[in-house]
Design a protein around this motif. Sequence first.
Motif, short mmCIF file in Angstrom:
data_model
loop_
_atom_site.label_atom_id
_atom_site.label_comp_id
_atom_site.label_asym_id
_atom_site.label_seq_id
_atom_site.Cartn_x
_atom_site.Cartn_y
_atom_site.Cartn_z
N ALA A 32 0.83 -1.20 0.00
CA ALA A 32 0.00 0.00 0.00
C ALA A 32 0.86 1.25 0.00
O ALA A 32 1.84 1.35 0.76
CB ALA A 32 -0.91 0.00 1.23
N PHE A 33 0.52 2.19 -0.87
CA PHE A 33 1.19 3.49 -0.94
C PHE A 33 0.37 4.50 -0.15
O PHE A 33 -0.83 4.66 -0.39
CB PHE A 33 1.32 3.94 -2.38
N ALA A 34 1.03 5.19 0.77
CA ALA A 34 0.35 6.18 1.61
C ALA A 34 1.15 7.46 1.62
O ALA A 34 2.35 7.47 1.32
CB ALA A 34 0.18 5.64 3.04
N GLY A 35 0.48 8.56 1.97
CA GLY A 35 1.20 9.83 2.06
C GLY A 35 0.25 11.00 2.12
O GLY A 35 -0.91 10.89 1.73
N ARG A 36 0.75 12.10 2.62
CA ARG A 36 -0.03 13.33 2.60
C ARG A 36 -0.35 13.72 1.16
O ARG A 36 0.35 13.34 0.23
CB ARG A 36 0.73 14.45 3.30
N SER A 37 -1.40 14.47 1.02
CA SER A 37 -1.93 14.77 -0.31
C SER A 37 -0.94 15.47 -1.23
O SER A 37 -1.05 15.38 -2.44
CB SER A 37 -3.19 15.64 -0.18
N VAL A 79 -1.62 -0.88 -4.09
CA VAL A 79 -2.79 -0.21 -3.53
C VAL A 79 -2.48 1.27 -3.28
O VAL A 79 -1.45 1.60 -2.69
CB VAL A 79 -3.24 -0.87 -2.21
N ASP A 80 -3.35 2.12 -3.73
CA ASP A 80 -3.22 3.57 -3.55
C ASP A 80 -4.21 3.99 -2.46
O ASP A 80 -5.42 3.95 -2.66
CB ASP A 80 -3.53 4.28 -4.88
N LEU A 81 -3.68 4.39 -1.31
CA LEU A 81 -4.52 4.78 -0.18
C LEU A 81 -4.89 6.26 -0.25
O LEU A 81 -4.18 7.05 -0.88
CB LEU A 81 -3.80 4.49 1.14
N PRO A 82 -5.99 6.67 0.39
CA PRO A 82 -6.40 8.08 0.36
C PRO A 82 -5.33 9.00 0.91
O PRO A 82 -4.64 8.68 1.87
CB PRO A 82 -7.64 8.10 1.27
N GLY A 83 -5.19 10.17 0.27
CA GLY A 83 -4.26 11.17 0.75
C GLY A 83 -4.86 11.95 1.91
O GLY A 83 -6.08 12.05 2.05
N TYR A 84 -3.98 12.51 2.74
CA TYR A 84 -4.44 13.24 3.92
C TYR A 84 -3.79 14.60 4.01
O TYR A 84 -2.75 14.84 3.40
CB TYR A 84 -4.07 12.46 5.18
N LEU A 111 -1.65 -7.77 3.15
CA LEU A 111 -0.79 -6.59 3.09
C LEU A 111 0.62 -6.95 3.53
O LEU A 111 0.83 -7.43 4.64
CB LEU A 111 -1.36 -5.48 3.99
N ARG A 112 1.59 -6.74 2.65
CA ARG A 112 2.97 -7.14 2.92
C ARG A 112 3.85 -5.97 3.41
O ARG A 112 4.91 -6.19 3.97
CB ARG A 112 3.61 -7.72 1.66
N GLY A 113 3.41 -4.75 3.16
CA GLY A 113 4.20 -3.61 3.59
C GLY A 113 3.56 -2.31 3.15
O GLY A 113 2.66 -2.29 2.30
N VAL A 114 4.02 -1.22 3.73
CA VAL A 114 3.51 0.12 3.42
C VAL A 114 4.66 0.98 2.88
O VAL A 114 5.76 0.98 3.44
CB VAL A 114 2.91 0.79 4.66
N VAL A 115 4.40 1.67 1.77
CA VAL A 115 5.34 2.64 1.22
C VAL A 115 4.80 4.03 1.56
O VAL A 115 3.70 4.39 1.14
CB VAL A 115 5.50 2.49 -0.30
N LEU A 116 5.55 4.78 2.36
CA LEU A 116 5.11 6.09 2.82
C LEU A 116 5.87 7.18 2.09
O LEU A 116 7.10 7.23 2.13
CB LEU A 116 5.32 6.22 4.33
N MET A 117 5.14 8.06 1.42
CA MET A 117 5.74 9.20 0.73
C MET A 117 5.90 10.38 1.68
O MET A 117 4.94 10.80 2.31
CB MET A 117 4.84 9.64 -0.44
N ILE A 144 10.09 4.11 3.33
CA ILE A 144 9.82 5.54 3.19
C ILE A 144 10.50 6.08 1.94
O ILE A 144 11.70 5.88 1.74
CB ILE A 144 10.29 6.32 4.43
N LEU A 145 9.72 6.74 1.10
CA LEU A 145 10.26 7.42 -0.07
C LEU A 145 10.38 8.90 0.24
O LEU A 145 9.37 9.56 0.50
CB LEU A 145 9.34 7.25 -1.28
N LEU A 146 11.59 9.42 0.25
CA LEU A 146 11.78 10.86 0.38
C LEU A 146 11.64 11.46 -1.01
O LEU A 146 12.57 11.47 -1.81
CB LEU A 146 13.16 11.16 0.99
N THR A 147 10.42 11.90 -1.30
CA THR A 147 10.06 12.33 -2.65
C THR A 147 10.57 13.74 -2.96
O THR A 147 11.00 14.48 -2.08
CB THR A 147 8.54 12.30 -2.84
N LYS A 148 10.50 14.07 -4.25
CA LYS A 148 10.88 15.39 -4.76
C LYS A 148 12.35 15.69 -4.47
O LYS A 148 12.74 16.84 -4.23
CB LYS A 148 9.97 16.48 -4.19
#
Length: 211
Positions: A32-37, A79-84, A111-117, A144-148
């Motif tokens: 599952a991919f999660a992260g703030r909007s 899986v794309d989880l809702p943004g917050y 669910l095998r793991g969570v990827v957090l942006m 954890i993906l440190l994006t941008k």
Amino acid sequence: MSLPQIQYHLTRFNTSASKLSQCPEDTGAEVAFAGRSNAGKSSAINTLTNAKLARTSKTPGRTQLINFFDTNVEGVRIVDLPGYGYAKVPIAMKEHWQKHLDDYLQNRECLRGVVLMVDIRHPLKEFDQMMIQWCSEAGMPLHILLTKADKLNRGAAQNALLKMKQLLDVKNNPLVTIQTFSALKTTGVDQLREHLNRWLLEDDEAQQEAE
């Protein structure tokens, strides 16, 4: 017998769910991919799959459902989880997301793991800390993906990565891994795919070894 290989560019949309009972059958394996909007979650998924699967928008918070995507390997999903994180979203909707997101994370057996942006330029926000704490308490692997990362020069990006690793004490926490990522420059994509492969295919590998 060779192990199946995930061809991420063949990933296709399956279904959307607003609650756990509407999710696909709880079998196989999914991450599952999660992260703030505004953390670049949709862009990360689209870069991973080299397709416009996840909806990107200049208006953050548009992902209001749990979206399931099938890879080319049967039973393996992204899986794309809702943004917050945006005040413009009505309180009632936030509460609905919170309840059903928690239900999914607590009860989804495959669910095998969570990827957090996390935006590399900013400190951890309340939602980030909540996800990290939940994964820790549940014993759920977290990547954890440190994006941008393209917004910083290489030295600053590596410094931010080191600080995050120290903050979360990854040396003493094997369930937490962190990397830099840029959807714009497509840097870190191969590393992400390799990590997902370990999560998603480990059951197949163990089963074949047992046979």
